[in-house]
Enzyme design. Structure first.
Site, short mmCIF file in Angstrom:
data_model
loop_
_atom_site.label_atom_id
_atom_site.label_comp_id
_atom_site.label_asym_id
_atom_site.label_seq_id
_atom_site.Cartn_x
_atom_site.Cartn_y
_atom_site.Cartn_z
N GLU A 54 0.88 -0.93 0.28
CA GLU A 54 0.04 -0.12 0.16
C GLU A 54 0.87 1.56 0.24
O GLU A 54 1.79 1.51 0.90
CB GLU A 54 -1.00 -0.24 1.21
CG GLU A 54 -1.99 1.37 1.14
CD GLU A 54 -2.80 0.49 2.08
OE1 GLU A 54 -3.79 0.02 1.61
OE2 GLU A 54 -3.65 1.08 2.97
N LYS A 56 0.96 4.83 1.07
CA LYS A 56 0.01 5.67 1.87
C LYS A 56 0.94 6.77 2.88
O LYS A 56 1.52 6.15 3.46
CB LYS A 56 -0.64 4.65 3.03
CG LYS A 56 -2.18 4.98 4.07
CD LYS A 56 -2.29 4.08 5.08
CE LYS A 56 -1.49 2.97 5.79
NZ LYS A 56 -2.13 2.54 6.49
N LYS A 116 -7.95 2.76 -3.05
CA LYS A 116 -8.13 2.51 -2.16
C LYS A 116 -9.07 3.18 -1.79
O LYS A 116 -8.52 4.21 -1.58
CB LYS A 116 -6.76 2.17 -0.99
CG LYS A 116 -7.20 1.85 0.51
CD LYS A 116 -7.51 0.80 0.59
CE LYS A 116 -8.36 -0.16 2.48
NZ LYS A 116 -6.20 0.19 3.58
N GLU A 165 -14.18 -5.47 1.86
CA GLU A 165 -14.44 -5.35 3.18
C GLU A 165 -14.94 -5.74 4.31
O GLU A 165 -16.48 -4.74 4.28
CB GLU A 165 -13.40 -4.16 2.55
CG GLU A 165 -12.57 -4.17 5.12
CD GLU A 165 -11.84 -3.05 4.79
OE1 GLU A 165 -11.03 -2.45 4.40
OE2 GLU A 165 -12.44 -1.85 5.60
N ASN A 186 -10.72 -7.55 7.84
CA ASN A 186 -10.16 -5.81 7.98
C ASN A 186 -9.54 -6.02 9.75
O ASN A 186 -11.02 -6.96 10.49
CB ASN A 186 -10.70 -4.53 7.89
CG ASN A 186 -9.88 -2.69 8.44
OD1 ASN A 186 -9.16 -3.37 9.29
ND2 ASN A 186 -9.79 -2.23 7.48
N GLU A 216 -6.46 -7.60 6.30
CA GLU A 216 -5.80 -6.49 6.48
C GLU A 216 -5.17 -5.99 7.78
O GLU A 216 -6.05 -6.38 8.54
CB GLU A 216 -6.74 -5.32 5.36
CG GLU A 216 -7.46 -6.08 3.93
CD GLU A 216 -9.13 -4.89 3.32
OE1 GLU A 216 -9.31 -5.61 2.83
OE2 GLU A 216 -8.70 -4.03 4.35
N SER A 217 -4.50 -5.07 7.94
CA SER A 217 -4.05 -4.23 9.38
C SER A 217 -3.46 -4.95 9.79
O SER A 217 -4.20 -6.34 10.42
CB SER A 217 -5.03 -3.35 9.54
OG SER A 217 -5.82 -2.58 8.57
#
Length: 259
Positions: A54, A56, A116, A165, A186, A216-217
């Site tokens: 990603e 970001k 995203k 998601e 997530n 994710e995360s």
């Protein structure tokens, strides 16, 4: 709730985008594009644990993550390091993203790109296509099933994939009504911002085997990679760990060792 705050701010950005390019123009432009999209689904459905890296600059919970921020250079570093796909933040207020970042990245890499963002208007899907995105994010916490079905159909008409998601079991059920190919779990609690990889462990069991599962995360180590792989994840989305690295190639290699 932070998600509601993000969407309220995102509406301001969207109004400016619509003033710059009206809906009928962005829709027409998107539908005229005949360059095939890169296959986001195929990039994630491999015998190994795929990585979506990603781009970001900031986040609501951590503020600015990387001061030295050149999105196109970072994306090239990801591709050179062996990433399977790239995710680019285009939300301006909380994540310091930009649609122009995605456009710049598309010119520099051959990997599939995920837009995203916090999508709540079909304009954003057509716009994503014109920017060069191959996939869009649909967040079940922000959208009902009918809206996700509609947005998914629009994306499909443009040959784009959707990453649906979920944060909890209720959202998984909403998503499964939409015949999804790719479901992201997530691991961050939207209310507390706490992160737990056990969310992948719990929710992966609720997802049909034909779906690609993206964790994710909170992916910060090789052990994290191995854990979510054992839980059934086909791919991971990694942002902060790579964005904080001074050596993206070495960091990604270390994360992927033996996975």
């Amino acid at each position: 709730m932070i998600l509601e705050d993000i969407i309220e701010k995102r509406k301001i950005q969207l109004e400016r985008e619509k003033q710059n390019i009206p809906f009928y123009e962005v829709k027409k432009a998107a539908e005229k594009i005949d360059t095939p999209c890169k296959d986001f689904y195929k990039a994630l459905k491999k015998n190994k644990l795929s990585v979506i890296s990603e781009v970001k600059k900031a986040s609501p919970s951590k503020s600015v993550i990387r001061e030295d921020f050149n999105p196109a250079e970072i994306a090239v570093s990801y591709e050179n390091a062996g990433a399977d796909a790239v995710s680019c933040l285009t939300e301006e207020y909380y994540f310091k993203g930009s649609s122009s970042y995605l456009r710049e990245i598309r010119k520099k890499i051959n990997l599939p790109i995920l837009r995203k963002d916090f999508i709540f208007d079909e304009y954003q899907i057509y716009e994503a296509k014109t920017l060069g995105a191959d996939a869009v994010l649909l967040i079940a916490a922000a959208l009902d099933s009918d809206t996700m079905k509609n947005f998914s159909a629009i994306a499909e008409s443009l040959n784009m994939n959707c990453l649906f998601e979920a944060h909890n079991e209720e959202e998984i059920e909403k998503i499964l009504c939409c015949s999804p190919q790719i479901i992201g779990i997530n691991n961050r609690n939207l209310k507390t911002f706490e992160v737990s990889l056990k969310n992948t462990q719990i929710l992966a069991e609720k997802i049909p085997p034909e779906c690609v599962i993206v964790s994710e995360s909170g992916i910060a180590s090789n052990d994290d990679m191995k854990f979510v792989r054992q839980c059934g994840a086909d791919a991971v989305l990694i942002g902060e760990t790579l964005m904080r690295s001074n050596d993206i190639f070495s960091t990604l290699q270390a994360l992927r060792e033996g996975v």
